[in-house]
Scaffold this motif. Structure first.
Motif, short mmCIF file in Angstrom:
data_model
loop_
_atom_site.label_atom_id
_atom_site.label_comp_id
_atom_site.label_asym_id
_atom_site.label_seq_id
_atom_site.Cartn_x
_atom_site.Cartn_y
_atom_site.Cartn_z
N GLU A 51 2.13 6.84 6.35
CA GLU A 51 0.71 7.16 6.55
C GLU A 51 0.21 7.84 5.30
O GLU A 51 0.82 8.79 4.82
N VAL A 59 -3.80 4.58 6.10
CA VAL A 59 -3.09 3.30 6.08
C VAL A 59 -1.59 3.56 6.10
O VAL A 59 -1.15 4.65 5.74
N PHE A 61 2.62 1.89 7.47
CA PHE A 61 3.41 1.20 8.50
C PHE A 61 3.12 1.79 9.88
O PHE A 61 2.89 1.06 10.84
N ASP A 64 -0.30 0.61 11.24
CA ASP A 64 -0.32 -0.78 11.71
C ASP A 64 0.49 -0.94 12.99
O ASP A 64 0.10 -1.67 13.90
N ASP A 67 -1.36 0.53 15.91
CA ASP A 67 -2.46 -0.34 16.30
C ASP A 67 -1.96 -1.49 17.17
O ASP A 67 -2.57 -1.81 18.20
N ALA A 68 -0.84 -2.08 16.77
CA ALA A 68 -0.27 -3.18 17.56
C ALA A 68 0.15 -2.68 18.95
O ALA A 68 -0.09 -3.35 19.96
N LYS A 247 5.89 -9.14 16.53
CA LYS A 247 4.78 -8.44 15.88
C LYS A 247 5.30 -7.25 15.04
O LYS A 247 4.84 -7.02 13.92
N ILE A 251 4.90 -6.63 10.89
CA ILE A 251 4.36 -5.41 10.28
C ILE A 251 5.41 -4.79 9.36
O ILE A 251 5.10 -4.35 8.25
N LYS A 254 5.55 -6.65 6.16
CA LYS A 254 4.38 -6.35 5.33
C LYS A 254 4.63 -5.08 4.49
O LYS A 254 4.29 -5.03 3.31
N TRP A 255 5.23 -4.08 5.09
CA TRP A 255 5.38 -2.79 4.40
C TRP A 255 6.69 -2.64 3.65
O TRP A 255 6.76 -1.89 2.67
#
Ligand code: ARG
Length: 267
Positions: A51, A59, A61, A64, A67-68, A247, A251, A254-255
């Motif tokens: 964060e 923003v 990991f 995200d 949020d999921a 999911k 994520i 992505k990170w």
């Protein structure tokens, strides 16, 4: 949207479907609490890649993944950058409904707070300057080391060396790293992903991240809740779901640019 839908169905005159649509709509409102007030989730947004602030936006990991989870659980939420120690106080006072902040699940915290099931495996690492004589945790003996106050990094150092004046405690991890750059301390102890990311993103600072799994223990992060909070079960179910349906892996990739070891989380 409710109104729009009603109008649409009304206009085409399908009164039977109109009735059904209304029924479904109110039913789902009741079921998902989408009308209820958004939960407030606290964080300390100075811990990239979990964060951090990008302008005004938080923003990372954790962001995200949360949020999921919240989408899966059908829960509305907003994030609040409370800072680290104030987050725990806010949880105690029930001023926030939960927190996500790379928070390690441990017995001490479990006395006061509740946690979700584990969502990330971590270990403390040492950040020091290239060419330093520090090669492992035992080399930290007698050296000035910085940590973020109230973290497992501090706890690990105190376990090894006692509550010595050599441990410099800072309000956030950015300041702890700053102390290393200033030459105020010789090393920082913090979570592996954070330490590695910092060294990699700041090559001009010439830092090295040292892993010492013999002296630091494996840890797991969890979403934190006030004791006996009401949302843990929904959150746990949703977390399990996003781990199973891929999911979470999306994520994670992505990170961190690689596949997660989700088996490590099933324990
Ligand atoms: N995992 C460590 C702990 O729980 C450090 C977490 C610090 N997180 C942060 N957002 N500053 O103590």
């Amino acid at each position: 949207m409710n109104m729009k839908q009603k109008l649409k169905w009304g206009v085409i005159g399908l009164s039977a479907i109109f009735m059904t649509a209304c029924g479904v709509e109110s039913g789902s409102d009741a079921g998902t609490s989408s009308d209820s007030k958004a939960l407030t989730i606290g964080t300390d947004a100075a811990y990239a890649p979990f964060e951090s602030l990008e302008g005004e936006k938080i923003v990372g990991f954790d962001v995200d993944m949360l949020d999921a989870v919240m989408k899966e659980a059908g829960l509305k939420y907003k994030m609040k950058n409370t800072g680290w120690e104030p987050l725990f106080i806010a949880l105690k006072n029930k001023e926030v409904d939960a927190g996500i902040s790379a928070i390690t699940i441990n017995d001490d915290r479990k006395k006061t707070y509740d946690f979700s099931s584990p969502y990330f495996e971590s270990i403390n690492m040492i950040l020091t300057k290239e060419g330093s004589s520090i090669k492992s945790a035992k080399d930290l003996q007698g050296k000035k080391v910085s940590v973020q106050n109230g973290t497992t990094g501090q706890e690990a150092l105190e376990k090894m060396f006692g509550k010595s004046g050599n441990i410099k405690k800072f309000e956030n991890n950015t300041l702890a790293i700053q102390a290393l750059l200033n030459g105020e301390v010789e090393a920082v102890v913090a979570d592996n992903a954070v330490v590695q990311e910092y060294a990699k993103n700041n090559p001009d600072k010439k830092l090295v991240a040292i892993n010492d799994p013999e002296n630091f223990e494996s840890e797991f992060y969890g979403i934190i809740f006030p004791k006996d909070g009401e949302h843990q079960d929904e959150v746990n179910k949703a977390l399990k779901k996003i781990i199973e349906n891929g999911k979470y892996a999306e994520i994670y990739k992505k990170w961190f640019g690689e596949e997660p070891n989700v088996d490590a989380l099933k324990q």
